[in-house]
Design a protein around this motif. Structure first.
Motif, PDB file in Angstrom:
ATOM      1  N   LYS A 137       0.805  -1.226   0.000  1.00  0.00           N
ATOM      2  CA  LYS A 137       0.000   0.000   0.000  1.00  0.00           C
ATOM      3  C   LYS A 137       0.837   1.274   0.000  1.00  0.00           C
ATOM      4  N   SER A 138       2.140   1.151   0.119  1.00  0.00           N
ATOM      5  CA  SER A 138       2.970   2.357   0.176  1.00  0.00           C
ATOM      6  C   SER A 138       4.270   2.125  -0.568  1.00  0.00           C
ATOM      7  N   GLN A 139       4.973   3.228  -0.803  1.00  0.00           N
ATOM      8  CA  GLN A 139       6.254   3.155  -1.511  1.00  0.00           C
ATOM      9  C   GLN A 139       7.433   3.458  -0.585  1.00  0.00           C
ATOM     10  N   ASP A 140       7.165   3.540   0.710  1.00  0.00           N
ATOM     11  CA  ASP A 140       8.243   3.813   1.653  1.00  0.00           C
ATOM     12  C   ASP A 140       9.023   2.530   1.935  1.00  0.00           C
ATOM     13  N   GLU A 141       9.876   2.540   2.945  1.00  0.00           N
ATOM     14  CA  GLU A 141      10.743   1.402   3.242  1.00  0.00           C
ATOM     15  C   GLU A 141       9.940   0.146   3.554  1.00  0.00           C
ATOM     16  N   THR A 142       8.901   0.283   4.359  1.00  0.00           N
ATOM     17  CA  THR A 142       8.098  -0.899   4.688  1.00  0.00           C
ATOM     18  C   THR A 142       7.326  -1.378   3.462  1.00  0.00           C
ATOM     19  N   GLY A 143       6.906  -0.450   2.615  1.00  0.00           N
ATOM     20  CA  GLY A 143       6.238  -0.849   1.361  1.00  0.00           C
ATOM     21  C   GLY A 143       7.198  -1.613   0.464  1.00  0.00           C
ATOM     22  N   ARG A 144       8.442  -1.169   0.391  1.00  0.00           N
ATOM     23  CA  ARG A 144       9.445  -1.883  -0.412  1.00  0.00           C
ATOM     24  C   ARG A 144       9.755  -3.250   0.182  1.00  0.00           C
ATOM     25  N   LEU A 145       9.754  -3.326   1.529  1.00  0.00           N
ATOM     26  CA  LEU A 145       9.959  -4.621   2.184  1.00  0.00           C
ATOM     27  C   LEU A 145       8.822  -5.575   1.840  1.00  0.00           C
ATOM     28  N   LEU A 146       7.591  -5.095   1.901  1.00  0.00           N
ATOM     29  CA  LEU A 146       6.440  -5.934   1.543  1.00  0.00           C
ATOM     30  C   LEU A 146       6.498  -6.330   0.070  1.00  0.00           C
ATOM     31  N   SER A 147       6.928  -5.414  -0.773  1.00  0.00           N
ATOM     32  CA  SER A 147       7.072  -5.731  -2.196  1.00  0.00           C
ATOM     33  C   SER A 147       8.123  -6.821  -2.405  1.00  0.00           C
TER      34      SER A 147
END
Length: 168
Positions: A137-147
């Protein structure tokens, strides 16, 4: 310094009283001392000097009273200003601390909730649950981790599929 109207009138009155005291008592006493006339000095000290000094002292006392009152008023005004600035400073600092606490709480939640979700997904994948749906849902660090976890999950699914297909 600037004199108040009441102070100015008392200062003028004191000036006139002191001038009379000087002319009628001090000046003759100085002349008598220069002439070394002790009888005349004693007569001046116990006569005009003593009687004319009381109005001078009263005038000085009146001016001192005005100054004391002005000082008291200025002190009270400064205390009021001090209390106002102190209260304003207290509330401003308290507001800043509260804003910092709210911002800190928000930052912790903004980091820990998505990170906790990513850890949960990684643990489920580690247990072999490859059918997970991972929403980024996001493009921040946690979003990149989920990606990255999503890509890892897809890669594992392909590997497992390739292994099954090659064993058949």
């Amino acid at each position: 310094t600037t004199l108040f109207r009441s102070e100015k009138s008392k200062d003028d009155a004191l000036g006139a009283t002191y001038a009379r005291y000087f002319v009628q008592a001090v000046k003759p006493a100085v002349e008598a001392m220069q002439a070394q006339d002790t009888t005349r000095i004693a007569a001046i000290v116990h006569g005009p000097m003593e009687s004319l000094y009381a109005p001078v002292q009263n005038g000085l006392d009146a001016l001192i009273a005005i100054q004391m009152e002005a000082g008291r008023q200025e002190y009270e005004r400064s205390q009021t200003n001090y209390n106002l600035v102190r209260a304003l400073s207290f509330f401003t600092i308290s507001g800043g601390v509260l804003a910092a606490a709210v911002l800190g709480w928000w930052l912790i939640r903004a980091i820990s909730i998505p990170l906790s979700s990513a850890v949960g997904i990684a643990q489920r994948v580690a247990k072999g649950e490859l059918t997970l749906r991972i929403d980024v849902k996001s493009q921040d660090e946690t979003g990149r981790l989920l990606s990255a976890l999503q890509e890892m999950n897809k890669s594992l699914i392909r590997m497992v599929t390739d292994v099954r297909d090659s064993s058949n």
